[in-house]
Write a protein that holds these residues in place. Structure first.
Motif, PDB file in Angstrom:
ATOM      1  N   LYS A 191       0.831  -1.211   0.000  1.00  0.00           N
ATOM      2  CA  LYS A 191       0.000   0.000   0.000  1.00  0.00           C
ATOM      3  C   LYS A 191       0.864   1.259   0.000  1.00  0.00           C
ATOM      4  CE  LYS A 191      -4.140  -1.626   2.455  1.00  0.00           C
ATOM      5  NZ  LYS A 191      -4.914  -1.472   3.710  1.00  0.00           N
ATOM      6  N   ASN A 192       1.918   1.243   0.793  1.00  0.00           N
ATOM      7  CA  ASN A 192       2.815   2.403   0.859  1.00  0.00           C
ATOM      8  C   ASN A 192       3.466   2.670  -0.495  1.00  0.00           C
ATOM      9  OD1 ASN A 192       2.289   2.856   3.566  1.00  0.00           O
ATOM     10  ND2 ASN A 192       4.004   1.606   4.274  1.00  0.00           N
ATOM     11  N   LEU A 203       5.244  -0.922 -12.074  1.00  0.00           N
ATOM     12  CA  LEU A 203       5.271  -1.830 -10.926  1.00  0.00           C
ATOM     13  C   LEU A 203       4.003  -1.694 -10.089  1.00  0.00           C
ATOM     14  CD1 LEU A 203       9.004  -1.623  -9.758  1.00  0.00           C
ATOM     15  CD2 LEU A 203       7.893  -3.392 -11.128  1.00  0.00           C
ATOM     16  N   LYS A 204       3.456  -0.495 -10.021  1.00  0.00           N
ATOM     17  CA  LYS A 204       2.185  -0.311  -9.306  1.00  0.00           C
ATOM     18  C   LYS A 204       1.070  -1.108  -9.983  1.00  0.00           C
ATOM     19  CE  LYS A 204       3.213   4.289  -7.445  1.00  0.00           C
ATOM     20  NZ  LYS A 204       2.840   5.719  -7.439  1.00  0.00           N
ATOM     21  N   SER A 205       1.068  -1.107 -11.308  1.00  0.00           N
ATOM     22  CA  SER A 205       0.067  -1.891 -12.040  1.00  0.00           C
ATOM     23  C   SER A 205       0.228  -3.378 -11.742  1.00  0.00           C
ATOM     24  CB  SER A 205       0.202  -1.649 -13.548  1.00  0.00           C
ATOM     25  OG  SER A 205      -0.062  -0.310 -13.880  1.00  0.00           O
ATOM     26  N   ILE A 206       1.480  -3.829 -11.688  1.00  0.00           N
ATOM     27  CA  ILE A 206       1.744  -5.244 -11.394  1.00  0.00           C
ATOM     28  C   ILE A 206       1.258  -5.596  -9.991  1.00  0.00           C
ATOM     29  CG2 ILE A 206       3.568  -6.961 -11.043  1.00  0.00           C
ATOM     30  CD1 ILE A 206       5.155  -5.516 -13.252  1.00  0.00           C
ATOM     31  N   GLU A 213      -5.572 -10.836  -8.333  1.00  0.00           N
ATOM     32  CA  GLU A 213      -5.537 -12.294  -8.486  1.00  0.00           C
ATOM     33  C   GLU A 213      -5.780 -12.997  -7.152  1.00  0.00           C
ATOM     34  OE1 GLU A 213      -1.738 -13.052 -10.193  1.00  0.00           O
ATOM     35  OE2 GLU A 213      -2.274 -12.257 -12.173  1.00  0.00           O
ATOM     36  N   GLN A 214      -5.331 -12.353  -6.062  1.00  0.00           N
ATOM     37  CA  GLN A 214      -5.543 -12.915  -4.723  1.00  0.00           C
ATOM     38  C   GLN A 214      -6.914 -12.525  -4.158  1.00  0.00           C
ATOM     39  OE1 GLN A 214      -3.615 -14.988  -2.976  1.00  0.00           O
ATOM     40  NE2 GLN A 214      -2.034 -15.079  -4.543  1.00  0.00           N
ATOM     41  N   ASN A 215      -7.672 -11.753  -4.964  1.00  0.00           N
ATOM     42  CA  ASN A 215      -9.016 -11.312  -4.566  1.00  0.00           C
ATOM     43  C   ASN A 215      -8.994 -10.566  -3.227  1.00  0.00           C
ATOM     44  OD1 ASN A 215     -11.763 -11.084  -5.205  1.00  0.00           O
ATOM     45  ND2 ASN A 215     -12.301 -12.826  -3.904  1.00  0.00           N
ATOM     46  N   ILE A 216      -8.016  -9.664  -3.083  1.00  0.00           N
ATOM     47  CA  ILE A 216      -7.889  -8.878  -1.856  1.00  0.00           C
ATOM     48  C   ILE A 216      -9.015  -7.848  -1.808  1.00  0.00           C
ATOM     49  CG2 ILE A 216      -6.426  -7.290  -0.549  1.00  0.00           C
ATOM     50  CD1 ILE A 216      -5.415 -10.196  -0.689  1.00  0.00           C
ATOM     51  N   ASN A 217      -9.879  -7.987  -0.829  1.00  0.00           N
ATOM     52  CA  ASN A 217     -11.060  -7.129  -0.710  1.00  0.00           C
ATOM     53  C   ASN A 217     -10.797  -6.050   0.341  1.00  0.00           C
ATOM     54  OD1 ASN A 217     -13.611  -6.051  -0.856  1.00  0.00           O
ATOM     55  ND2 ASN A 217     -14.606  -7.717   0.251  1.00  0.00           N
ATOM     56  N   GLU A 218     -10.055  -5.036  -0.064  1.00  0.00           N
ATOM     57  CA  GLU A 218      -9.683  -3.972   0.868  1.00  0.00           C
ATOM     58  C   GLU A 218      -9.394  -2.696   0.085  1.00  0.00           C
ATOM     59  OE1 GLU A 218      -6.307  -3.205   4.323  1.00  0.00           O
ATOM     60  OE2 GLU A 218      -6.922  -5.243   3.798  1.00  0.00           O
ATOM     61  N   LYS A 219      -9.850  -1.572   0.595  1.00  0.00           N
ATOM     62  CA  LYS A 219      -9.626  -0.303  -0.090  1.00  0.00           C
ATOM     63  C   LYS A 219      -8.193   0.178   0.127  1.00  0.00           C
ATOM     64  CE  LYS A 219     -14.400   1.361   0.068  1.00  0.00           C
ATOM     65  NZ  LYS A 219     -15.304   2.435   0.550  1.00  0.00           N
ATOM     66  N   MET A 220      -7.630   0.785  -0.926  1.00  0.00           N
ATOM     67  CA  MET A 220      -6.275   1.334  -0.842  1.00  0.00           C
ATOM     68  C   MET A 220      -6.120   2.467  -1.848  1.00  0.00           C
ATOM     69  SD  MET A 220      -4.379  -2.011  -2.443  1.00  0.00           S
ATOM     70  CE  MET A 220      -5.236  -3.061  -1.260  1.00  0.00           C
ATOM     71  N   VAL A 231      -9.008   2.453  -4.594  1.00  0.00           N
ATOM     72  CA  VAL A 231      -9.444   1.271  -5.335  1.00  0.00           C
ATOM     73  C   VAL A 231      -9.587   0.082  -4.397  1.00  0.00           C
ATOM     74  CG1 VAL A 231      -8.342   2.013  -7.478  1.00  0.00           C
ATOM     75  CG2 VAL A 231      -7.063   0.592  -5.873  1.00  0.00           C
ATOM     76  N   ASN A 232     -10.319  -0.905  -4.872  1.00  0.00           N
ATOM     77  CA  ASN A 232     -10.427  -2.196  -4.198  1.00  0.00           C
ATOM     78  C   ASN A 232     -10.031  -3.259  -5.217  1.00  0.00           C
ATOM     79  OD1 ASN A 232     -11.316  -4.688  -3.127  1.00  0.00           O
ATOM     80  ND2 ASN A 232     -12.869  -3.658  -1.893  1.00  0.00           N
TER      81      ASN A 232
END
Length: 341
Positions: A191-192, A203-206, A213-220, A231-232
């Protein structure tokens, strides 16, 4: 008919300069990111000249791009053993492949032998010493069987340093490691990076792609090109498949595909790369004709085709000044991609 005459008729006579032509076609396919084709050309050349450096090196790069890392590593290892090509150029590619395969012990063993023999050239010494130190630490970490879900503080520190460093192989490794079933600490490091305006947009896009792909459900928050958004990863949409992007592709097909299929393929690659560099942001302005014209112009220029801005702007019915601003944005992205190659 005599036996000698039969033998002469049975011989395969290669075309003049066939090796040079295969090498040229292989490099051309490689530059156009047509990696299956480049692999075929280089393998044909190796049938003629098994120790041809460009063919071996080009085959290794093609294998890497196709995801065949084990085969690429084996080929590089054989090149080093047989003295094919410039030793340290091959060694650098070999080491980068081993990093992706997480074969740190092999890196350590290889570099220790090279250093003991005092073979390192001055301009490459620092890179290989840093790589050796990094690999030793990763071997030590692996030996302690540190769980990915709960990375030790020392490893987190090492990965964070790699992520914020300037060696693309180590940065990609850090992203892969931190984004694989990330715990709270790993996620905070990513996130940082995302919200730091100075960091690499590709690299941010990657990172976002890996988290999706890990289906991380968290806002950042993500900061790119002087813009910020929240985004989530679990619900980010693929911008390449969006209607706007598909309209641009349709326009390019109408203007290019029939006359020059190769240029059309190149334009699709450039458009895809540009969208990925922006991800998850959308192109600005949202004008299909402007972006189709810009991609067309950049594709021509990058591949040596003579074309004037006025010619392209007329074809797509856009103003020169407007579409050239889009051209500048794409060229800026291309510079960033070259930094990551």
């Amino acid at each position: 008919m005599s036996k000698d005459k039969n033998n002469e008729e049975g011989k395969i006579i290669p075309f003049p300069n066939l090796s040079d032509k295969l090498a040229e076609k292989g490099m051309e396919a490689l530059q156009q990111k047509q990696f299956e084709n480049s692999l075929q050309y280089f393998e044909q050349l190796l049938d003629l000249e098994p120790k041809h450096f460009q063919a071996n090196f080009g085959k290794a790069i093609s294998l890497v791009e196709l995801g065949l890392l084990e085969e690429a590593a084996y080929l590089c290892e054989q090149m080093l053993k047989e003295g094919i090509g410039e030793y340290f150029e091959v060694l650098q590619v070999y080491a980068s492949i081993l990093i992706q395969l997480e074969k740190y012990e092999t890196i350590v063993n290889t570099l220790e032998v090279v250093i003991q023999e005092e073979k390192l050239p001055p301009n490459a010494a620092e890179y290989f010493y840093q790589l050796l130190e990094f690999s030793r630490k990763m071997v030590e970490a692996n030996n302690k069987e540190i769980a990915v879900q709960s990375l030790a503080d020392s490893e987190l520190k090492e990965l964070n340093e790699a992520l914020h460093g300037d060696q693309i192989e180590r940065q990609l490794f850090a992203i892969n490691k931190l984004s694989r079933k990330p715990d709270k600490q790993s996620l905070n490091l990513l996130k940082n990076y995302l919200k730091d305006e100075e960091k690499d947009p590709i690299l941010k896009s990657i990172i976002l792609q890996k988290l999706a792909e890990q289906n991380i459900n968290e806002k950042m928050k993500i900061h790119k090109f002087s813009k910020e958004m929240t985004v989530n990863p679990s619900n980010i949409k693929n911008t390449y498949e969006a209607p706007f992007s598909q309209h641009v592709i349709k326009l390019l097909g109408e203007k290019i595909e029939n006359d020059n299929p190769s240029l059309y393929d190149i334009s699709l690659q450039i458009w895809s790369q540009y969208l990925f560099s922006l991800y998850p942001f959308k192109p600005n302005p949202l004008n299909e004709n402007l972006w189709a014209a810009a991609v067309h112009f950049v594709s021509c220029r990058l591949n040596g085709f003579a074309v004037e801005p006025a010619e392209v702007s007329k074809k797509y019915k856009v103003e020169n000044e407007q579409f050239m601003k889009c051209v500048d944005k794409i060229f800026e992205m291309e510079k960033q991609l070259k930094r990551n190659d």
